[in-house]
Design an enzyme around this catalytic site. Structure first.
Site, short mmCIF file in Angstrom:
data_model
loop_
_atom_site.label_atom_id
_atom_site.label_comp_id
_atom_site.label_asym_id
_atom_site.label_seq_id
_atom_site.Cartn_x
_atom_site.Cartn_y
_atom_site.Cartn_z
N ASP A 68 -1.86 -1.57 -4.16
CA ASP A 68 -2.24 -0.23 -4.54
C ASP A 68 -0.97 0.61 -4.59
OD1 ASP A 68 -3.21 2.31 -4.80
OD2 ASP A 68 -4.61 2.22 -3.13
N TYR B 233 0.87 -1.18 0.00
CA TYR B 233 0.00 0.00 0.00
C TYR B 233 0.90 1.22 0.00
CZ TYR B 233 -3.55 3.41 1.39
OH TYR B 233 -4.38 4.51 1.45
#
Length: 267
Positions: free
Chosen positions: A156, A112
């Site tokens: 992500d 992330y």
């Protein structure tokens, strides 16, 4: 070794579980699922995912030291051989942003990457992360090649690499996530560092397929999205990728996150 790998930013695992995440986990064929932005500590995460864990999934987690922030995890059909948290930068070790799990000769990582915001400390944090994480990626690719390991970094990445990776590219050239130097950083990752953008490799000329849509306005209905969720693989593994799909919800009301799972089937 796992052959089907999925990655999804759940945008809060407890909220996602109430909207359909657990049903998706019960139905998926994936061998490994990487989760980002769980926003839960380990106890909360295990309680939320209890039905999936009871059904046989194994869980490796990297929670954030800041309550209600970040958090990454790897769900797998079998227990990982080894788990590592962080990428060697002390600033981010307890930030809940990176986790590696080994399965035989394969390493699956959940990432992330900070989102950033131009002109703020958030962007400064992102820049520091890019610097140290880029070095980690370069070293990891070199080490994997020497050891005969396959590695895939799922998650992500909060950067759209090319104009094909977001609908409104002209309106975002000065925004974090599509800044020229961020895109150059991605080009370095997919160039001299030796990683392969698996989805783009299988869909070289396709706009998208987008994996994130704002909850505001008609972004989802108009497919005005961003492709910021990637599976970046070492060359040998990338060559075995035969299918990649974004599991976009059939309608706005069926979404359980503002992201959609990105699933790759490897030979």
């Amino acid at each position: 070794m796992p052959h089907i790998i999925s990655t999804v930013n759940v945008n809060g695992v407890r909220a996602a579980a109430k909207k359909g995440l657990l049903e998706w986990l019960a139905a998926t064929d994936a061998d490994v699922v990487c989760l980002q932005e769980t926003r839960a500590d380990d106890t909360q995460l295990r309680a939320t995912l209890a039905p999936a864990l009871d059904a046989g999934w194994h869980l490796a987690t990297a929670e954030s030291a800041i309550k209600g922030r970040n958090g990454v995890a790897v769900l797998s059909r079998r227990q990982a051989d080894a788990v590592r948290i962080g990428h060697g930068d002390d600033e981010f070790t307890a930030a809940g942003r990176y986790l590696e799990a080994d399965f035989d000769e394969l390493t699956v990582a959940s990432l992330y990457l900070p989102s950033g915001e131009v002109g703020t400390e958030r962007q400064d944090e992102k820049e520091r992360f890019l610097a140290s994480f880029g070095a980690h990626l370069a070293a990891t690719a070199a080490s994997a090649a020497g050891a005969g390991r396959d590695v895939v970094v799922c998650g992500d990445w909060n950067i759209a690499h090319t104009e094909l990776d977001l609908k409104n590219h002209k309106g975002n050239v000065k925004n974090s996530g599509f800044l020229p130097h961020e895109r150059e950083w991605m080009s370095t990752v997919f160039g001299e560092h030796g990683w392969v953008d698996v989805v783009r490799g299988l869909h070289p000329d396709l706009a998208g397929p987008y994996s994130w849509w704002s909850y505001r306005g008609k972004a989802f209905d108009n497919d005005s999205g961003w492709r910021i969720d990637y599976q970046a693989a070492t060359a040998g593994l990338a060559e075995r990728a035969k299918e990649a799909v974004v599991e976009r919800a059939a309608s706005y009301d069926l979404r359980w996150s503002d992201h959609a799972p990105v699933t790759v089937r490897y030979r």
